[in-house]
Design a protein around this motif. Sequence first.
Motif, PDB file in Angstrom:
ATOM      1  N   SER A   1       6.748 -51.530 -44.811  1.00 39.38           N
ATOM      2  CA  SER A   1       7.142 -52.677 -45.624  1.00 39.38           C
ATOM      3  C   SER A   1       8.043 -52.187 -46.750  1.00 39.38           C
ATOM      4  O   SER A   1       7.609 -51.406 -47.608  1.00 39.38           O
ATOM      5  N   VAL A   2       9.282 -52.658 -46.747  1.00 43.44           N
ATOM      6  CA  VAL A   2      10.231 -52.241 -47.782  1.00 43.44           C
ATOM      7  C   VAL A   2       9.827 -52.759 -49.165  1.00 43.44           C
ATOM      8  O   VAL A   2       9.870 -51.995 -50.135  1.00 43.44           O
ATOM      9  N   PRO A   3       9.429 -54.032 -49.304  1.00 43.30           N
ATOM     10  CA  PRO A   3       9.035 -54.486 -50.650  1.00 43.30           C
ATOM     11  C   PRO A   3       7.834 -53.718 -51.213  1.00 43.30           C
ATOM     12  O   PRO A   3       7.804 -53.391 -52.399  1.00 43.30           O
ATOM     13  N   ALA A   4       6.867 -53.430 -50.373  1.00 38.14           N
ATOM     14  CA  ALA A   4       5.700 -52.674 -50.854  1.00 38.14           C
ATOM     15  C   ALA A   4       6.110 -51.250 -51.241  1.00 38.14           C
ATOM     16  O   ALA A   4       5.632 -50.707 -52.239  1.00 38.14           O
ATOM     17  N   ALA A   5       6.997 -50.651 -50.456  1.00 36.51           N
ATOM     18  CA  ALA A   5       7.455 -49.296 -50.766  1.00 36.51           C
ATOM     19  C   ALA A   5       8.259 -49.276 -52.066  1.00 36.51           C
ATOM     20  O   ALA A   5       8.093 -48.373 -52.894  1.00 36.51           O
ATOM     21  N   ALA A   6       9.123 -50.284 -52.256  1.00 28.49           N
ATOM     22  CA  ALA A   6       9.919 -50.349 -53.484  1.00 28.49           C
ATOM     23  C   ALA A   6       9.025 -50.564 -54.704  1.00 28.49           C
ATOM     24  O   ALA A   6       9.204 -49.918 -55.745  1.00 28.49           O
TER      25      ALA A   6
ATOM     26  N   THR B   1       5.859 -49.775 -54.988  1.00 23.87           N
ATOM     27  CA  THR B   1       5.082 -48.555 -55.202  1.00 23.87           C
ATOM     28  C   THR B   1       5.935 -47.484 -55.878  1.00 23.87           C
ATOM     29  O   THR B   1       5.481 -46.812 -56.808  1.00 23.87           O
ATOM     30  N   GLY B   2       7.161 -47.311 -55.410  1.00 23.82           N
ATOM     31  CA  GLY B   2       8.044 -46.310 -56.001  1.00 23.82           C
ATOM     32  C   GLY B   2       8.362 -46.609 -57.450  1.00 23.82           C
ATOM     33  O   GLY B   2       8.324 -45.710 -58.306  1.00 23.82           O
ATOM     34  N   LEU B   3       8.671 -47.866 -57.751  1.00 21.16           N
ATOM     35  CA  LEU B   3       8.987 -48.234 -59.133  1.00 21.16           C
ATOM     36  C   LEU B   3       7.778 -48.087 -60.055  1.00 21.16           C
ATOM     37  O   LEU B   3       7.894 -47.564 -61.180  1.00 21.16           O
ATOM     38  N   LEU B   4       6.619 -48.548 -59.598  1.00 21.28           N
ATOM     39  CA  LEU B   4       5.420 -48.431 -60.422  1.00 21.28           C
ATOM     40  C   LEU B   4       5.018 -46.971 -60.628  1.00 21.28           C
ATOM     41  O   LEU B   4       4.595 -46.577 -61.724  1.00 21.28           O
TER      42      LEU B   4
END
Length: 84
Positions: free
Chosen positions: A60-65, A67-70
């Motif tokens: 999932s791209v939104p979940a990965a993004a 997670t990365g930002l947080l």
Amino acid sequence: MARDPHPHSPVPARPEPPGPPSAGLPSEAPLLSVHAAVVFLAAVIIGLVMGGLMFLHDKSVPAAAATGLLTAGGSVPVLHKLIG
């Protein structure tokens, strides 16, 4: 009239190129200190690794993004204390 036996300073064959534009000015302060640059770079690397791992887990791209930002944002204060 007698000529002066010691001529004035000779004219150089090639004129020297002008110095850099800031040669006479005080140097500017850097945008970021070395400490801040290292902290932010480490935070970005940590965020990319965690985002990549999350993408490999969930696809999932939104979940990965998110997670990365947080993770990157959360690691900045910790890295600031650890590296400082």
